[in-house]
Write a protein that holds these residues in place. Structure first.
Motif, PDB file in Angstrom:
ATOM      1  N   ASP A  86       0.855  -1.183   0.000  1.00 14.18           N
ATOM      2  CA  ASP A  86       0.000   0.000   0.000  1.00 14.18           C
ATOM      3  C   ASP A  86       0.895   1.238   0.000  1.00 14.18           C
ATOM      4  N   ALA A  87       0.890   1.990  -1.098  1.00 13.43           N
ATOM      5  CA  ALA A  87       1.773   3.144  -1.220  1.00 13.43           C
ATOM      6  C   ALA A  87       1.332   4.294  -0.316  1.00 13.43           C
ATOM      7  N   GLU A  88       0.031   4.413  -0.021  1.00 10.51           N
ATOM      8  CA  GLU A  88      -0.448   5.489   0.851  1.00 10.51           C
ATOM      9  C   GLU A  88       0.053   5.301   2.280  1.00 10.51           C
ATOM     10  N   ARG A  89      -0.036   4.063   2.768  1.00  7.39           N
ATOM     11  CA  ARG A  89       0.399   3.775   4.144  1.00  7.39           C
ATOM     12  C   ARG A  89       1.853   3.319   4.223  1.00  7.39           C
ATOM     13  N   GLN A  90       2.465   3.094   3.078  1.00  6.96           N
ATOM     14  CA  GLN A  90       3.854   2.680   2.960  1.00  6.96           C
ATOM     15  C   GLN A  90       4.159   1.413   3.757  1.00  6.96           C
ATOM     16  N   LYS A  91       3.352   0.373   3.502  1.00  9.41           N
ATOM     17  CA  LYS A  91       3.621  -0.910   4.156  1.00  9.41           C
ATOM     18  C   LYS A  91       2.996  -2.053   3.368  1.00  9.41           C
ATOM     19  N   LEU A  92       3.519  -3.265   3.595  1.00 10.96           N
ATOM     20  CA  LEU A  92       2.935  -4.466   3.013  1.00 10.96           C
ATOM     21  C   LEU A  92       1.597  -4.715   3.687  1.00 10.96           C
ATOM     22  N   ASP A  93       0.541  -4.820   2.903  1.00  9.51           N
ATOM     23  CA  ASP A  93      -0.774  -5.006   3.513  1.00  9.51           C
ATOM     24  C   ASP A  93      -1.456  -6.310   3.109  1.00  9.51           C
ATOM     25  N   ARG A  94      -0.899  -7.049   2.154  1.00 13.79           N
ATOM     26  CA  ARG A  94      -1.505  -8.304   1.715  1.00 13.79           C
ATOM     27  C   ARG A  94      -0.432  -9.324   1.385  1.00 13.79           C
ATOM     28  N   GLN A  95      -0.603 -10.524   1.890  1.00 13.67           N
ATOM     29  CA  GLN A  95       0.267 -11.636   1.521  1.00 13.67           C
ATOM     30  C   GLN A  95      -0.633 -12.841   1.246  1.00 13.67           C
ATOM     31  N   GLY A  96      -0.244 -13.635   0.285  1.00 11.94           N
ATOM     32  CA  GLY A  96      -1.048 -14.806  -0.037  1.00 11.94           C
ATOM     33  C   GLY A  96      -0.201 -15.959  -0.537  1.00 11.94           C
ATOM     34  N   LEU A  97      -0.656 -17.159  -0.231  1.00  8.99           N
ATOM     35  CA  LEU A  97      -0.026 -18.382  -0.705  1.00  8.99           C
ATOM     36  C   LEU A  97      -1.136 -19.284  -1.226  1.00  8.99           C
TER      37      LEU A  97
ATOM     38  N   GLN B  46      -9.288 -28.888 -11.375  1.00 10.07           N
ATOM     39  CA  GLN B  46      -8.228 -28.137 -10.730  1.00 10.07           C
ATOM     40  C   GLN B  46      -8.748 -27.639  -9.383  1.00 10.07           C
ATOM     41  N   PHE B  47      -8.002 -27.913  -8.320  1.00  8.05           N
ATOM     42  CA  PHE B  47      -8.334 -27.452  -6.970  1.00  8.05           C
ATOM     43  C   PHE B  47      -7.326 -26.386  -6.572  1.00  8.05           C
ATOM     44  N   ARG B  48      -7.811 -25.303  -5.963  1.00 10.03           N
ATOM     45  CA  ARG B  48      -6.951 -24.216  -5.492  1.00 10.03           C
ATOM     46  C   ARG B  48      -7.184 -24.030  -4.002  1.00 10.03           C
ATOM     47  N   TYR B  49      -6.117 -24.129  -3.211  1.00  7.53           N
ATOM     48  CA  TYR B  49      -6.186 -23.948  -1.763  1.00  7.53           C
ATOM     49  C   TYR B  49      -5.390 -22.681  -1.445  1.00  7.53           C
ATOM     50  N   GLY B  50      -6.020 -21.704  -0.837  1.00 11.11           N
ATOM     51  CA  GLY B  50      -5.338 -20.439  -0.603  1.00 11.11           C
ATOM     52  C   GLY B  50      -5.450 -19.962   0.831  1.00 11.11           C
ATOM     53  N   ILE B  51      -4.405 -19.309   1.290  1.00 14.19           N
ATOM     54  CA  ILE B  51      -4.410 -18.655   2.592  1.00 14.19           C
ATOM     55  C   ILE B  51      -3.890 -17.235   2.362  1.00 14.19           C
TER      56      ILE B  51
ATOM     57  N   SER C 187      -7.494  -4.643   7.626  1.00 15.73           N
ATOM     58  CA  SER C 187      -8.729  -4.687   6.854  1.00 15.73           C
ATOM     59  C   SER C 187      -9.901  -4.318   7.749  1.00 15.73           C
ATOM     60  N   ARG C 188     -10.753  -3.391   7.253  1.00 22.43           N
ATOM     61  CA  ARG C 188     -11.898  -2.962   8.054  1.00 22.43           C
ATOM     62  C   ARG C 188     -13.133  -3.824   7.813  1.00 22.43           C
ATOM     63  N   ARG C 189     -13.205  -4.465   6.661  1.00 22.03           N
ATOM     64  CA  ARG C 189     -14.417  -5.205   6.327  1.00 22.03           C
ATOM     65  C   ARG C 189     -14.211  -6.705   6.211  1.00 22.03           C
ATOM     66  N   GLU C 190     -12.989  -7.162   6.379  1.00 21.62           N
ATOM     67  CA  GLU C 190     -12.698  -8.589   6.307  1.00 21.62           C
ATOM     68  C   GLU C 190     -11.834  -8.972   7.495  1.00 21.62           C
ATOM     69  N   ASP C 191     -11.821 -10.253   7.810  1.00 28.70           N
ATOM     70  CA  ASP C 191     -10.886 -10.727   8.830  1.00 28.70           C
ATOM     71  C   ASP C 191      -9.464 -10.590   8.306  1.00 28.70           C
ATOM     72  N   ASP C 192      -8.515 -10.518   9.234  1.00 25.23           N
ATOM     73  CA  ASP C 192      -7.114 -10.400   8.823  1.00 25.23           C
ATOM     74  C   ASP C 192      -6.634 -11.632   8.070  1.00 25.23           C
ATOM     75  N   TRP C 193      -7.097 -12.824   8.469  1.00 26.32           N
ATOM     76  CA  TRP C 193      -6.686 -14.071   7.835  1.00 26.32           C
ATOM     77  C   TRP C 193      -7.862 -14.678   7.077  1.00 26.32           C
ATOM     78  N   GLY C 194      -7.565 -15.240   5.920  1.00 20.69           N
ATOM     79  CA  GLY C 194      -8.608 -15.893   5.138  1.00 20.69           C
ATOM     80  C   GLY C 194      -8.108 -17.194   4.538  1.00 20.69           C
ATOM     81  N   PHE C 195      -9.016 -18.136   4.384  1.00 21.82           N
ATOM     82  CA  PHE C 195      -8.698 -19.414   3.764  1.00 21.82           C
ATOM     83  C   PHE C 195      -9.738 -19.681   2.691  1.00 21.82           C
ATOM     84  N   SER C 196      -9.321 -20.131   1.527  1.00 27.61           N
ATOM     85  CA  SER C 196     -10.273 -20.394   0.447  1.00 27.61           C
ATOM     86  C   SER C 196      -9.944 -21.696  -0.250  1.00 27.61           C
TER      87      SER C 196
END
Length: 193
Positions: A143-154, A165-170, A176-185
């Motif tokens: 995030d260039a406005e806040r000058q920090k890494l705000d999203r990571q995904g694997l 094809q199956f995709r497993y993501g974390i 984040s104001r509208r989502e949990d900090d951690w997500g799994f899909s």
């Protein structure tokens, strides 16, 4: 193809998607192809896509979208996507993309997102095909406005049989104001052939 509407892309309390959920998206997709090397079919050279959103709650045409993609060489993808208000023609967001591909082994992409003064993001993603049936993607968002890494995904991608094809993501979304900090899909899709 237009990406789905996600809450993280519409920050702020004046977003039309927070109150009105009855939308339809119409579009025209144009594709220019050329013959590839002998016996390998064709490849994309360029595409120009136009889309329009209609808000049933307000009975009006809300956003217009333009997507331009170029593939001057088999290993290079360039893209521009922009959305603007239909009536006032004000630019709502812009996304620029550069992608590099090495055969079917790896892909690297860099996205630059700008959303109407609300945020300015840089997102990098690398995909590596580990084996015939397994692949892995890592993504980072800055995030260039806040000058920090705000999203990571694997994401792990598993191919099962010839068609599935199956995709497993974390993912981790910082502040984040509208989502949990951690997500799994988990996603299942019919593989392209």
């Amino acid at each position: 193809q237009m990406p789905p509407i996600e809450l993280r892309d519409w920050m702020g309390d004046d977003s039309p998607f927070l109150d009105d959920f009855h939308f339809a998206r119409f579009g025209v997709e144009n594709l220019l192809q050329t013959r590839a090397a002998a016996g390998t079919g064709s490849r994309h050279l360029a595409s120009l896509n136009l889309y329009q959103d209609y808000n049933f709650d307000a009975s009006d045409w809300t956003l217009s979208y333009l997507q331009l993609a170029l593939q001057p060489a088999p290993f290079l993808d360039l893209g521009l996507e922009t959305g603007m208000g239909t009536e006032d023609m004000r630019m709502e967001y812009t996304r620029v993309r550069v992608g590099l591909t090495s055969a079917n082994t790896w892909r690297a992409s860099l996205y630059v997102d700008y959303l109407d003064g609300r945020f300015h993001d840089y997102v990098g993603q690398v995909f590596y095909q580990v084996s015939r049936n397994w692949g892995m993607a890592v993504s980072l968002g800055y995030d260039a406005e806040r000058q920090k890494l705000d999203r990571q995904g694997l994401t792990l991608v598993q191919r099962v049989g010839s068609f599935w094809q199956f995709r497993y993501g974390i993912t981790h979304n910082a502040d984040s104001r509208r989502e949990d900090d951690w997500g799994f899909s988990v996603a299942v899709r019919l593989a392209r052939y």
